[in-house]
Design a protein around this motif. Sequence first.
Motif, PDB file in Angstrom:
ATOM      1  N   TYR A 104      11.714   1.066 -14.965  1.00 51.75           N
ATOM      2  CA  TYR A 104      11.827   0.197 -13.805  1.00 51.75           C
ATOM      3  C   TYR A 104      10.639   0.340 -12.853  1.00 51.75           C
ATOM      4  O   TYR A 104      10.644  -0.241 -11.776  1.00 51.75           O
ATOM      5  CB  TYR A 104      13.118   0.496 -13.031  1.00 51.75           C
ATOM      6  CG  TYR A 104      14.364   0.342 -13.861  1.00 51.75           C
ATOM      7  CD1 TYR A 104      14.581  -0.791 -14.625  1.00 51.75           C
ATOM      8  CD2 TYR A 104      15.328   1.329 -13.879  1.00 51.75           C
ATOM      9  CE1 TYR A 104      15.729  -0.933 -15.383  1.00 51.75           C
ATOM     10  CE2 TYR A 104      16.482   1.187 -14.634  1.00 51.75           C
ATOM     11  CZ  TYR A 104      16.672   0.058 -15.379  1.00 51.75           C
ATOM     12  OH  TYR A 104      17.811  -0.074 -16.118  1.00 51.75           O
ATOM     13  N   ARG A 105       9.630   1.142 -13.224  1.00 49.36           N
ATOM     14  CA  ARG A 105       8.476   1.378 -12.351  1.00 49.36           C
ATOM     15  C   ARG A 105       7.160   1.068 -13.052  1.00 49.36           C
ATOM     16  O   ARG A 105       6.144   1.688 -12.791  1.00 49.36           O
ATOM     17  CB  ARG A 105       8.456   2.834 -11.888  1.00 49.36           C
ATOM     18  CG  ARG A 105       9.586   3.165 -10.963  1.00 49.36           C
ATOM     19  CD  ARG A 105       9.487   4.572 -10.430  1.00 49.36           C
ATOM     20  NE  ARG A 105      10.136   5.484 -11.372  1.00 49.36           N
ATOM     21  CZ  ARG A 105       9.552   6.538 -11.907  1.00 49.36           C
ATOM     22  NH1 ARG A 105       8.329   6.843 -11.623  1.00 49.36           N
ATOM     23  NH2 ARG A 105      10.217   7.305 -12.744  1.00 49.36           N
ATOM     24  N   LYS A 106       7.123   0.083 -13.918  1.00 51.08           N
ATOM     25  CA  LYS A 106       5.913  -0.224 -14.681  1.00 51.08           C
ATOM     26  C   LYS A 106       4.980  -1.204 -13.982  1.00 51.08           C
ATOM     27  O   LYS A 106       3.848  -1.372 -14.403  1.00 51.08           O
ATOM     28  CB  LYS A 106       6.284  -0.786 -16.057  1.00 51.08           C
ATOM     29  CG  LYS A 106       6.892   0.244 -16.964  1.00 51.08           C
ATOM     30  CD  LYS A 106       7.163  -0.320 -18.332  1.00 51.08           C
ATOM     31  CE  LYS A 106       7.718   0.742 -19.251  1.00 51.08           C
ATOM     32  NZ  LYS A 106       7.980   0.214 -20.583  1.00 51.08           N
ATOM     33  N   ASN A 107       5.413  -1.879 -12.933  1.00 50.78           N
ATOM     34  CA  ASN A 107       4.605  -2.894 -12.249  1.00 50.78           C
ATOM     35  C   ASN A 107       4.494  -2.571 -10.760  1.00 50.78           C
ATOM     36  O   ASN A 107       5.100  -3.240  -9.927  1.00 50.78           O
ATOM     37  CB  ASN A 107       5.230  -4.283 -12.429  1.00 50.78           C
ATOM     38  CG  ASN A 107       5.324  -4.659 -13.886  1.00 50.78           C
ATOM     39  OD1 ASN A 107       4.323  -4.683 -14.581  1.00 50.78           O
ATOM     40  ND2 ASN A 107       6.531  -4.937 -14.344  1.00 50.78           N
ATOM     41  N   PRO A 108       3.696  -1.575 -10.395  1.00 48.17           N
ATOM     42  CA  PRO A 108       3.608  -1.214  -8.972  1.00 48.17           C
ATOM     43  C   PRO A 108       2.896  -2.303  -8.168  1.00 48.17           C
ATOM     44  O   PRO A 108       2.099  -3.068  -8.705  1.00 48.17           O
ATOM     45  CB  PRO A 108       2.792   0.075  -8.987  1.00 48.17           C
ATOM     46  CG  PRO A 108       1.981  -0.006 -10.229  1.00 48.17           C
ATOM     47  CD  PRO A 108       2.840  -0.747 -11.229  1.00 48.17           C
ATOM     48  N   LEU A 109       3.209  -2.341  -6.895  1.00 49.28           N
ATOM     49  CA  LEU A 109       2.565  -3.303  -5.997  1.00 49.28           C
ATOM     50  C   LEU A 109       1.158  -2.842  -5.670  1.00 49.28           C
ATOM     51  O   LEU A 109       0.897  -1.654  -5.537  1.00 49.28           O
ATOM     52  CB  LEU A 109       3.350  -3.419  -4.697  1.00 49.28           C
ATOM     53  CG  LEU A 109       4.695  -4.096  -4.782  1.00 49.28           C
ATOM     54  CD1 LEU A 109       5.385  -4.034  -3.421  1.00 49.28           C
ATOM     55  CD2 LEU A 109       4.545  -5.528  -5.208  1.00 49.28           C
ATOM     56  N   LYS A 110       0.255  -3.791  -5.518  1.00 46.92           N
ATOM     57  CA  LYS A 110      -1.102  -3.489  -5.086  1.00 46.92           C
ATOM     58  C   LYS A 110      -1.179  -3.815  -3.600  1.00 46.92           C
ATOM     59  O   LYS A 110      -1.194  -4.978  -3.208  1.00 46.92           O
ATOM     60  CB  LYS A 110      -2.103  -4.296  -5.894  1.00 46.92           C
ATOM     61  CG  LYS A 110      -2.125  -3.860  -7.337  1.00 46.92           C
ATOM     62  CD  LYS A 110      -3.099  -4.670  -8.147  1.00 46.92           C
ATOM     63  CE  LYS A 110      -3.165  -4.246  -9.588  1.00 46.92           C
ATOM     64  NZ  LYS A 110      -1.940  -4.005 -10.254  1.00 46.92           N
ATOM     65  N   TRP A 111      -1.200  -2.785  -2.778  1.00 50.87           N
ATOM     66  CA  TRP A 111      -1.180  -2.961  -1.336  1.00 50.87           C
ATOM     67  C   TRP A 111      -2.582  -3.269  -0.813  1.00 50.87           C
ATOM     68  O   TRP A 111      -3.586  -2.827  -1.349  1.00 50.87           O
ATOM     69  CB  TRP A 111      -0.672  -1.690  -0.657  1.00 50.87           C
ATOM     70  CG  TRP A 111       0.753  -1.422  -0.973  1.00 50.87           C
ATOM     71  CD1 TRP A 111       1.248  -0.667  -1.991  1.00 50.87           C
ATOM     72  CD2 TRP A 111       1.889  -1.934  -0.287  1.00 50.87           C
ATOM     73  NE1 TRP A 111       2.607  -0.669  -1.975  1.00 50.87           N
ATOM     74  CE2 TRP A 111       3.029  -1.435  -0.941  1.00 50.87           C
ATOM     75  CE3 TRP A 111       2.046  -2.752   0.815  1.00 50.87           C
ATOM     76  CZ2 TRP A 111       4.308  -1.735  -0.520  1.00 50.87           C
ATOM     77  CZ3 TRP A 111       3.334  -3.045   1.222  1.00 50.87           C
ATOM     78  CH2 TRP A 111       4.446  -2.535   0.557  1.00 50.87           C
ATOM     79  N   GLN A 112      -2.640  -4.012   0.264  1.00 56.44           N
ATOM     80  CA  GLN A 112      -3.916  -4.274   0.920  1.00 56.44           C
ATOM     81  C   GLN A 112      -4.332  -3.048   1.714  1.00 56.44           C
ATOM     82  O   GLN A 112      -3.496  -2.265   2.154  1.00 56.44           O
ATOM     83  CB  GLN A 112      -3.789  -5.458   1.874  1.00 56.44           C
ATOM     84  CG  GLN A 112      -3.527  -6.762   1.194  1.00 56.44           C
ATOM     85  CD  GLN A 112      -3.443  -7.896   2.197  1.00 56.44           C
ATOM     86  OE1 GLN A 112      -3.425  -7.684   3.393  1.00 56.44           O
ATOM     87  NE2 GLN A 112      -3.378  -9.104   1.679  1.00 56.44           N
TER      88      GLN A 112
END
Length: 97
Positions: A66-74
């Motif tokens: 459930y953690r394979k697509n982390p968010l890319k934060w600005q």
Amino acid sequence: MLDIQTHMDFVGQAKAERWSRIIITLFGVIGLIYGAVVQQFSQTVYILGVGFLISSLITIPPWPIYRKNPLKWQKPVNTEQKQVTSDSSEEGKKKKK
């Protein structure tokens, strides 16, 4: 300390929700059919309860699937410099008046 991840990404949350619905629905249908065959509604409830427990064990903990697509934060913007320049320009306008 232990580096235990405690979050899911949005795609993982959608997967967990889908798996939860599938598992509970499957156990509900099986429980309903089995309960009707043996004429015991309690058996339906027990089977549905087992499905709920299995679904909870599979979907509530933040497993790595459930953690394979982390968010890319600005990158953060430094707002202190902008406030200082805007404050000094306001003071300059007051002095001119």
